[in-house]
Design a protein around this motif. Structure first.
Motif, mmCIF file in Angstrom:
data_model
loop_
_atom_site.group_PDB
_atom_site.id
_atom_site.type_symbol
_atom_site.label_atom_id
_atom_site.label_comp_id
_atom_site.label_asym_id
_atom_site.label_seq_id
_atom_site.Cartn_x
_atom_site.Cartn_y
_atom_site.Cartn_z
ATOM 1 N N ASN A 25 38.358 52.533 39.184
ATOM 2 C CA ASN A 25 37.587 51.944 38.080
ATOM 3 C C ASN A 25 37.382 50.427 38.183
ATOM 4 O O ASN A 25 36.912 49.806 37.228
ATOM 5 N N ALA A 26 37.729 49.832 39.311
ATOM 6 C CA ALA A 26 37.607 48.376 39.450
ATOM 7 C C ALA A 26 36.146 47.934 39.511
ATOM 8 O O ALA A 26 35.834 46.752 39.329
ATOM 9 N N GLY A 27 35.252 48.876 39.794
ATOM 10 C CA GLY A 27 33.835 48.524 39.897
ATOM 11 C C GLY A 27 33.342 48.498 41.337
ATOM 12 O O GLY A 27 32.295 47.919 41.631
ATOM 13 N N LYS A 28 34.063 49.155 42.237
ATOM 14 C CA LYS A 28 33.720 49.134 43.666
ATOM 15 C C LYS A 28 32.359 49.775 43.929
ATOM 16 O O LYS A 28 31.534 49.227 44.653
ATOM 17 N N SER A 29 32.153 50.945 43.331
ATOM 18 C CA SER A 29 30.886 51.653 43.578
ATOM 19 C C SER A 29 29.714 50.897 42.965
ATOM 20 O O SER A 29 28.636 50.823 43.551
ATOM 21 N N THR A 30 29.947 50.327 41.785
ATOM 22 C CA THR A 30 28.876 49.552 41.145
ATOM 23 C C THR A 30 28.516 48.365 42.036
ATOM 24 O O THR A 30 27.338 48.055 42.215
ATOM 25 N N PHE A 56 38.817 57.620 39.711
ATOM 26 C CA PHE A 56 38.535 58.620 40.745
ATOM 27 C C PHE A 56 37.147 59.224 40.635
ATOM 28 O O PHE A 56 36.956 60.425 40.804
ATOM 29 N N THR A 57 36.180 58.377 40.311
ATOM 30 C CA THR A 57 34.793 58.817 40.339
ATOM 31 C C THR A 57 34.385 59.054 41.782
ATOM 32 O O THR A 57 33.701 60.025 42.101
ATOM 33 N N THR A 58 34.795 58.122 42.639
ATOM 34 C CA THR A 58 34.432 58.219 44.049
ATOM 35 C C THR A 58 35.449 59.094 44.760
ATOM 36 O O THR A 58 36.640 58.791 44.752
ATOM 37 N N LYS A 76 33.441 42.354 37.095
ATOM 38 C CA LYS A 76 33.097 42.501 35.665
ATOM 39 C C LYS A 76 33.315 41.199 34.890
ATOM 40 O O LYS A 76 33.787 41.229 33.751
ATOM 41 N N ASP A 112 31.290 39.403 33.473
ATOM 42 C CA ASP A 112 30.490 39.349 32.227
ATOM 43 C C ASP A 112 31.341 39.738 31.025
ATOM 44 O O ASP A 112 31.041 39.346 29.892
ATOM 45 N N ALA A 130 28.590 42.709 38.728
ATOM 46 C CA ALA A 130 27.527 43.566 39.266
ATOM 47 C C ALA A 130 26.520 43.856 38.162
ATOM 48 O O ALA A 130 25.326 43.977 38.412
ATOM 49 N N ALA A 131 27.002 43.915 36.923
ATOM 50 C CA ALA A 131 26.132 44.234 35.789
ATOM 51 C C ALA A 131 25.166 43.086 35.504
ATOM 52 O O ALA A 131 23.976 43.305 35.296
HETATM 53 N N1 LIG Z 1 30.828 45.094 32.141
HETATM 54 C C1 LIG Z 1 30.801 45.505 33.418
HETATM 55 N N2 LIG Z 1 31.139 46.778 33.708
HETATM 56 C C2 LIG Z 1 31.096 47.133 34.990
HETATM 57 C C3 LIG Z 1 30.725 46.245 36.037
HETATM 58 N N3 LIG Z 1 30.816 46.895 37.215
HETATM 59 C C4 LIG Z 1 31.232 48.145 36.924
HETATM 60 N N4 LIG Z 1 31.398 48.315 35.601
HETATM 61 C C5 LIG Z 1 31.805 49.552 34.909
HETATM 62 O O1 LIG Z 1 33.112 49.916 35.321
HETATM 63 C C6 LIG Z 1 33.238 51.350 35.403
HETATM 64 C C7 LIG Z 1 33.755 51.769 36.747
HETATM 65 O O2 LIG Z 1 32.792 51.458 37.719
HETATM 66 P P1 LIG Z 1 32.772 52.158 39.174
HETATM 67 O O3 LIG Z 1 31.833 51.362 40.006
HETATM 68 O O4 LIG Z 1 32.548 53.619 39.052
HETATM 69 O O5 LIG Z 1 34.281 51.881 39.621
HETATM 70 P P2 LIG Z 1 35.019 52.311 40.976
HETATM 71 O O6 LIG Z 1 35.921 51.195 41.359
HETATM 72 O O7 LIG Z 1 34.024 52.747 41.986
HETATM 73 O O8 LIG Z 1 35.884 53.536 40.452
HETATM 74 P P3 LIG Z 1 36.523 54.756 41.287
HETATM 75 O O9 LIG Z 1 35.479 55.318 42.179
HETATM 76 O O10 LIG Z 1 36.914 55.719 40.228
HETATM 77 O O11 LIG Z 1 37.695 54.195 42.009
HETATM 78 C C8 LIG Z 1 31.847 51.909 35.065
HETATM 79 O O12 LIG Z 1 31.829 52.270 33.716
HETATM 80 C C9 LIG Z 1 30.927 50.722 35.326
HETATM 81 O O13 LIG Z 1 29.748 50.765 34.554
HETATM 82 C C10 LIG Z 1 30.351 44.913 35.665
HETATM 83 O O14 LIG Z 1 29.974 44.050 36.482
HETATM 84 N N5 LIG Z 1 30.416 44.606 34.336
#
Ligand SMILES: Nc1nc2c(ncn2[C@@H]2O[C@H](COP(=O)(O)OP(=O)(O)OP(=O)(O)O)[C@@H](O)[C@H]2O)c(=O)[nH]1
Ligand SMILES: [Mg+2]
Length: 239
Positions: free
Chosen positions: A74-79, A96-98, A186, A188, A214-215
């Motif tokens: 959930n750190a925002g890696k995929s975003t 664990f989305t990815t 994140k 923002d 990323a947002a």
């Molecule tokens: N406010 C904000 N939320 C963000 C940002 N980037 C990601 N998110 C949110 O954070 C959550 C997790 O984002 P993912 O990109 O799925 O995170 P991940 O690290 O790939 O997660 P896993 O695949 O589960 O390990 C989502 O709800 C995104 O919308 C950002 O820059 N700002």
């Protein structure tokens, strides 16, 4: 690719269209045509071929990315990879989305850099916790690591950062020692104290620190430059 019985590495294919002969076919037999004579035009016997070599193989797929984006779930890696490359991975607000690594090609002018979004790491990953070790092996081929830390949560980041580092080091001290940058994500929605704690953690380790959203699209250009810097081998005459 290994021989399952001896453990010997038989091949390591790193280029497109590379080929390797792993098991030889048996010598061919002689068909009945071979035994035909003018008086015996359709002989009823033939000599069968020999069986081919049989081997049991262990085959592993390792991604060839230059930089791995690692971090807690959930750190925002995929975003992040979705905004710096054309990759379109699944993004969601749960851990664990990815489930498998995503590759993305990051462009800067004519240059390209391959980045991998690695599934979230948690404590115990090197022993198989979470999606764990299956994906740590994909990190083996990366030159460098981009460690993403969620700045929007509350609390000191040191414990989170150390947990991910601990898993990497337990998996491979050599990988843990690769060039790294620490990136607050994140921003923002940042918690001010948390953001400061990420920056301090970077300073303590002597690694470059970046803050991105990323947002909102902030900090991404600097980050892409940094990814190229750590992901490409030094040429010796760069400015
Ligand atoms: N406010 C904000 N939320 C963000 C940002 N980037 C990601 N998110 C949110 O954070 C959550 C997790 O984002 P993912 O990109 O799925 O995170 P991940 O690290 O790939 O997660 P896993 O695949 O589960 O390990 C989502 O709800 C995104 O919308 C950002 O820059 N700002
Ligand atoms: Mg993800």
């Amino acid at each position: 690719m290994r021989d399952e019985e001896s453990g010997e590495v038989l091949a390591d294919l790193t280029q497109a269209d590379e080929r390797v002969l792993i098991a030889k076919g048996g010598n061919g037999g002689w068909g009945n045509q071979h035994f035909a004579t003018s008086t015996r035009q359709a002989p009823r016997f033939a000599k069968p071929g020999l069986p081919g070599q049989v081997r049991k193989l262990g085959i592993e797929l390792k991604l060839l990315a230059e930089v791995a984006i690692i971090g807690l779930p959930n750190a925002g890696k995929s975003t992040l990879i979705s905004v710096i490359s054309a990759a379109k991975p699944k993004i969601a607000d749960y851990p664990f989305t990815t489930l498998v690594p995503n590759l993305g090609v990051v462009r800067r002018g004519d240059e390209t850099l391959v980045v991998a979004d690695i599934p979230g790491l948690i404590r115990g990953a090197h022993e198989g916790a979470g999606l764990g070790i299956r994906f740590l092996k994909h990190v083996e081929r990366c030159r460098a690591l981009c460690h993403l830390v969620d700045a929007s949560q509350a609390g000191d980041a040191e414990t989170d950062i150390a947990a991910v580092e601990g898993e990497l080091a337990a998996f491979s001290p050599e990988i843990a020692a690769r060039p790294q940058i620490l990136v607050a994500s994140k921003v923002d929605a940042a918690d001010a104290a948390r953001l400061t704690s990420i920056e301090e953690a970077a300073r303590r380790r002597g690694v470059p620190f970046f803050a991105v959203s990323a947002a909102a699209g902030t900090g991404l250009t600097d980050l892409v430059h940094a990814l190229f810097r750590i992901g490409k081998p030094p040429t010796g005459h760069e400015s």
